[in-house]
Scaffold this active site. Structure first.
Site, PDB file in Angstrom:
ATOM      1  N   GLU A  24      -5.072  -8.700   1.105  1.00  0.00           N
ATOM      2  CA  GLU A  24      -5.727  -8.327   2.370  1.00  0.00           C
ATOM      3  C   GLU A  24      -7.211  -8.106   2.127  1.00  0.00           C
ATOM      4  O   GLU A  24      -7.591  -7.480   1.137  1.00  0.00           O
ATOM      5  CB  GLU A  24      -5.184  -7.013   2.949  1.00  0.00           C
ATOM      6  CG  GLU A  24      -3.848  -7.123   3.620  1.00  0.00           C
ATOM      7  CD  GLU A  24      -3.373  -5.795   4.203  1.00  0.00           C
ATOM      8  OE1 GLU A  24      -4.212  -4.955   4.606  1.00  0.00           O
ATOM      9  OE2 GLU A  24      -2.141  -5.607   4.238  1.00  0.00           O
ATOM     10  N   GLU A  64       0.798  -1.224   0.000  1.00  0.00           N
ATOM     11  CA  GLU A  64       0.000   0.000   0.000  1.00  0.00           C
ATOM     12  C   GLU A  64       0.835   1.281   0.000  1.00  0.00           C
ATOM     13  O   GLU A  64       0.807   2.063   0.969  1.00  0.00           O
ATOM     14  CB  GLU A  64      -0.954   0.015   1.204  1.00  0.00           C
ATOM     15  CG  GLU A  64      -1.908  -1.163   1.230  1.00  0.00           C
ATOM     16  CD  GLU A  64      -3.006  -1.021   2.279  1.00  0.00           C
ATOM     17  OE1 GLU A  64      -2.992  -0.045   3.050  1.00  0.00           O
ATOM     18  OE2 GLU A  64      -3.901  -1.876   2.316  1.00  0.00           O
TER      19      GLU A  64
HETATM   20  C1  FCB Z   1      -4.317  -1.954   5.574  1.00  0.00           C
HETATM   21  C2  FCB Z   1      -2.933  -2.271   6.081  1.00  0.00           C
HETATM   22  C3  FCB Z   1      -2.895  -3.321   7.143  1.00  0.00           C
HETATM   23  C4  FCB Z   1      -4.059  -3.174   8.108  1.00  0.00           C
HETATM   24  C5  FCB Z   1      -5.365  -3.068   7.367  1.00  0.00           C
HETATM   25  C6  FCB Z   1      -6.580  -2.960   8.248  1.00  0.00           C
HETATM   26  O1  FCB Z   1      -4.341  -0.643   5.082  1.00  0.00           O
HETATM   27  O2  FCB Z   1      -2.115  -2.712   5.022  1.00  0.00           O
HETATM   28  O3  FCB Z   1      -1.652  -3.243   7.783  1.00  0.00           O
HETATM   29  O4  FCB Z   1      -3.836  -2.164   8.990  1.00  0.00           O
HETATM   30  O5  FCB Z   1      -5.333  -1.962   6.510  1.00  0.00           O
END
Ligand code: FCB
Length: 457
Positions: free
Chosen positions: A359, A165
């Site tokens: 994620e 990110e």
């Molecule tokens: C993302 C991050 C991760 C976590 C999630 C909820 O932005 O990559 O580390 O904090 O959000």
């Protein structure tokens, strides 16, 4: 609506054979042990010391004490049937990487595929003192660090992600300052965007030089963006947010160019001044996969006033609206259909792209029952909805190879502290006791059958 009993195999919605089922974590969020084995300070250690920066004054200690409890945690992953674990390597531990040797070996002993992210936000503080990601040199330091990690672990890691990110690193870190290093400068954020991307490209070539056959790529946090109305101003607001959130990272990596509208919008912030000849061909070196982090979609309109330093450089006037869906503990709307839309649009815009969801998950209050269980039906519904949405994308031709749930263990949710729990496994931060939530058991069932029970309308 009733769930068809899972005994009926014929109604299971199956994922493609070989689909990877994982969970993700990040070094600073779970490891703890921040002062041992020659680890140096990161920008997050420093940021946590800043009064008011992190909720509750929380810090990287004790986190989930994963640095010391990794073997038990890997045993837990194995009991859930995970086929892969996405962890990040802490750059501040470069002087002693032996923890990651042990972690990787333990994963392999349990038949779990190690996936490593090289940078999940914990820049060494010493580099921040020289300008951090706003300084071009940081990209080259990152490449050297990447080469050292790959030399050490490359024989055993099955998937590499360069950055996690970069939007957050650049815009939350250098524009709004709500994340470390807490800088508030639009031009520093734009320089950081480019230097992060350059670091990604340089690291890709280090990975490919050493382990050409290991799949590697970058993880981006991507959002479908919708205008609140068809008015020209709202449509333009959506264009600008989509540009800053998605296209400013995707196009350099996948097309070798910054989007022309972003170049025009960001000229006052110096985007063209930081791009040098040859940079874009480094940044666009082929990736094997795109890691997609998906949490929600954006609905935007023009005409707001920023309430404090904005992370939307050059688009400070855009207002973010809610669309009326239920929200998680983060106040994020639950929008599984946005995941199908996102994956399909990526597939159409960048043909031939292989993707993994690196994620996806949700924070909920997770109260313990008297008998010590966590009946997190809300998280199960969230994950179920998003897995159905993933499958819908696969049915539309998207090359999606795996899903990593965020996250294995409750942990330090950055500036929101320990109060926001995203884990499949509950962690008592006093005792470090681990308790798998109902969602962990549910996820284990999904993994076991490589699918979801169909729902009858
Ligand atoms: C993302 C991050 C991760 C976590 C999630 C909820 O932005 O990559 O580390 O904090 O959000």
């Amino acid at each position: 609506m009733s769930v068809v009993p899972e005994t009926s195999e014929s109604v299971t919605l199956r994922f493609p054979t070989g689909f990877l089922w994982g969970a993700a974590t990040a070094s600073f969020q779970v490891e703890g042990s921040t002062t041992v084995d020659s680890r140096v300070d990161s920008i997050w250690d420093e940021f946590c010391r800043r009064p008011g920066a992190v909720a509750g004054g929380d810090t990287g200690e004790p986190a989930a004490d994963h640095y010391r409890r990794y073997a038990d945690d890997v045993a837990l992953m194995s009991s859930l049937g995970l086929s892969a674990y996405r962890f990040s390597v802490a750059w501040p531990r470069i002087a002693d990487l032996s923890f990651y040797d042990r972690l990787v070996d333990t994963l392999l002993e349990r038949g779990i595929s190690p996936w490593a992210t090289l940078y999940h936000w914990d820049l060494p503080q010493s580099l921040e003192e020289k300008g951090g990601w706003a300084n071009r040199d940081t990209a080259f330091h990152f490449a050297e660090y990447a080469a050292a990690v790959v030399a050490r672990l490359g024989d055993r890691v099955d998937g590499w992600l360069t950055l996690n990110e970069p939007w957050c690193s650049a815009f939350a870190g250098y524009a709004s300052g709500r994340h470390a290093p807490g800088v508030q400068s639009g031009s520093a954020a734009i320089a950081a965007v480019h230097h992060l991307l350059l670091g990604h490209g340089l690291a890709m070539s280090e990975i490919k030089a050493q382990v050409p056959d290991t799949p590697a790529g970058i993880t981006l946090n991507l959002f479908p963006v919708h205008p609140a109305s068809g008015s020209e101003a709202d449509v333009d607001a959506a264009r600008r947010i989509d540009g800053l959130q998605n296209r400013i990272f995707l196009d350099p990596v996948l097309r070798g160019e910054y989007p022309a509208d972003m170049v025009a919008d960001l000229t006052p912030y110096g985007l063209q001044d930081v791009v040098r000849d040859g940079d874009l061909s480094i940044i666009s070196a082929p990736i094997d996969l795109l890691g997609v982090n998906y949490y929600r979609a954006y609905l935007v309109e023009a005409g707001g006033e920023p309430d404090g330093p904005s992370e939307w450089v050059g688009a400070e006037d855009v207002r973010f609206l809610t669309s009326g869906q239920p929200k998680t503990e983060m106040d994020w709307e639950v929008q599984p259909e946005g995941l199908t839309e996102l994956l399909v649009s990526l597939h159409e815009r960048y043909p031939g792209l292989t993707m993994y969801i690196t994620e996806n998950g949700a924070a909920y209050p997770d109260t313990l029952t008297e008998d010590g269980a966590i009946r997190d039906a809300d998280r199960i519904a969230f994950l179920d909805g998003h897995l159905r949405a993933s499958l819908a994308a696969v049915e539309r031709g998207v090359d999606l190879r795996g899903y990593f749930c965020w996250t294995l263990l409750d942990n330090l949710e950055w500036a929101a502290g320990y109060a926001k729990r995203f884990g499949l496994v509950h962690v008592d931060f006093q005792t470090q006791k681990r308790t798998p939530k109902d969602s962990a058991m549910w996820y284990a069932g999904v993994i076991e059958r490589n699918g979801l029970p169909a729902i009858e309308g």
